[in-house]
Design an enzyme around this catalytic site. Structure first.
Site, PDB file in Angstrom:
ATOM      1  NE  ARG A  62      -2.830   0.291   3.357  1.00 16.06           N
ATOM      2  CZ  ARG A  62      -2.242   0.776   4.461  1.00 16.06           C
ATOM      3  NH1 ARG A  62      -1.864   2.026   4.522  1.00 16.06           N
ATOM      4  NH2 ARG A  62      -2.046  -0.002   5.511  1.00 16.06           N
ATOM      5  CE1 TYR A 122     -17.951   9.218 -17.295  1.00 20.12           C
ATOM      6  CE2 TYR A 122     -17.442   9.153 -14.958  1.00 20.12           C
ATOM      7  CZ  TYR A 122     -17.761   8.506 -16.128  1.00 20.12           C
ATOM      8  OH  TYR A 122     -17.871   7.140 -16.126  1.00 20.12           O
ATOM      9  CG  ASP A 195     -11.628  13.557 -15.961  1.00 18.55           C
ATOM     10  OD1 ASP A 195     -10.881  12.930 -16.749  1.00 18.55           O
ATOM     11  OD2 ASP A 195     -12.644  13.049 -15.448  1.00 18.55           O
ATOM     12  CE  LYS A 220     -13.984   5.143 -18.933  1.00 13.66           C
ATOM     13  NZ  LYS A 220     -14.416   6.423 -18.428  1.00 13.66           N
TER      14      LYS A 220
END
Ligand code: PLP
Length: 407
Positions: A62, A122, A195, A220
């Site tokens: 992590r 979005y 973004d 994407k």
């Protein structure tokens, strides 16, 4: 294997440890291995202690993973940032970016109190801003980022800490002036989060224009093959990079090593894919423009696009690979008939894949808005959004021709 001279280990124990921890191979592998190890062991306690002390080196997954770090380095280079932090999805990346941007200088914890976002951002980002930040007391305002006078007014009334934009909106493909918005955010003392999922660093690198953080849904274009879920935030300067890293360690929405490997591989062909996708999109848009059954084609590369000039200067010759069309028939049945008539293009909700995908925003991404709000925003029932892939443009066009004939 460790020393077994005084007490021979049983098969049970041997099966746990045999084969592990071989020295790393002398010759350097050309591709970064997938490091699945959750933790790391050191030759001495002093060395491990030094690692904790310096906050460097690998201790626990992590906190950092070599495969993930390789992807993060590549992303930082792609966007021209100092560092990048990878997450388990694009939404986790957006959440992290807004938290970091909303962390006052000199403090370690986020205090997201005033956010100004693009009105047609979005859908899930609006969901995050409303259902998460606004519900916890943040003031979240929305404005048309194409209208700089409206942005100036909104900055005066909101006094935002964080401004959130996309360079190309979905599905209307509105293009915003990133440099102008970065200058405005800066003079207001706000941090600009971009973004860049739809645009990719091949079309534009917002950090070079003054943005503070760039976010990608790596699901994407970065991954590009429709088979990975991931996200990443790239920071322009060390302070925000350190904040992102500290929050990621605490919140734990980190990317896994298998996904990092796939995304790093995706990056290698990003430039080739995106250039081909943009070239295909330009051909598809021009062809659609001549079709009598299509009443409107939205593509920043077409002279008819309201921000065509801005897109031309800002994007250096590429116009993205999303094309939105509206069918003259005007109703939902027409959009459905088009989807059902496609043989090559896949009706699917995502974007940025090597495959050409078609979606009907009224049915999918903008379903929850309802017909009235959709109408207000200019999203028609017969609007179809195409995410153009890397197939031969002539085949994509032939498929559209066949499907349009059935509408
Ligand atoms: C898909 C997408 C997201 C969300 O990414 P996930 O990987 O699905 O969490 C955020 N912003 C934009 C512009 C997107 O297209």
């Amino acid at each position: 294997m460790a020393d077994e001279t005084t007490h021979p280990w049983s098969l049970t124990t041997r099966l746990v440890h045999e084969g592990e921890r071989a020295a790393t191979p002398g010759p350097l592998p050309t591709a970064t291995p997938i490091y699945t190890s959750a933790t790391y062991t050191y030759t001495s306690a002093a060395e491990l202690d030094a690692c904790f002390e310096r906050g460097e080196g690998y201790v626990y997954a992590r906190y950092g993973n070599p495969t993930v770090a390789a992807f993060e380095r590549a992303m930082a280079a792609a966007e021209g940032g100092v560092d990048a932090v990878a997450y388990g999805s694009g939404m986790a990346a957006l959440h992290a970016a807004i938290l970091a941007a909303g962390t006052p200088r000199g403090e370690t914890s986020p205090r997201v109190e005033r956010v100004l976002a693009a009105r047609d951002i979005y859908g899930a980002t609006t969901g995050l801003l409303q259902g998460f930040f606004a519900d916890q007391g943040a003031q979240v305002e929305y404005v048309d980022m194409c209208d700089l006078a409206a942005v100036d007014a909104a900055i005066l009334t909101t006094n935002p800490q964080v401004v959130v934009i996309e360079q190309i909106s979905n599905p209307l493909l509105k293009v915003v002036d990133v440099a102008a918005l970065a200058a405005r955010a800066k003079s207001a003392g706000a941090r600009l989060v971009v973004d860049s999922t739809m645009t990719t660093p091949i079309v534009q690198q917002p950090l070079r224009l003054g943005a503070d953080l760039v976010v990608h849904s790596a699901t994407k274009y970065i991954g590009g093959h429709g088979d990975v879920t991931g996200g990443v935030v790239v920071a322009r300067a060390p302070l925000l990079a350190a904040t992102l890293r500290r929050h990621a360690k605490l919140l734990g929405a980190v990317l896994g090593p298998h996904e990092a490997f796939a995304l790093l591989r995706g990056l290698k062909t990003l430039a080739l894919r995106v250039r081909q996708q943009c070239a295909n999109a330009a051909r598809v848009a021009e062809w659609l423009n001549d079709q009598p059954s299509v009443s409107r084609v939205i593509y920043p590369g077409l002279a008819s696009h309201p921000q065509h000039e801005l897109a031309t200067t800002q994007f250096g010759g590429l116009f993205g690979a999303m094309v939105t069309l509206e069918l003259r028939a005007g109703d939902r049945a027409a959009a459905w008939a088009l989807l059902d008539g496609l043989k090559l293009i896949l009706p699917a909700t995502s974007l940025g894949d090597i495959y050409t995908l078609a979606s009907v925003p009224a049915m999918s991404s903008h379903r929850d808005l309802g017909p009235d709000q959709r109408h207000e925003r200019g999203i028609g029932e017969a609007m179809v959004r195409l995410s153009i892939g890397i197939e031969d443009a002539a085949d994509i066009i032939a498929d559209l021709r066949g499907a349009l004939a059935a509408v």
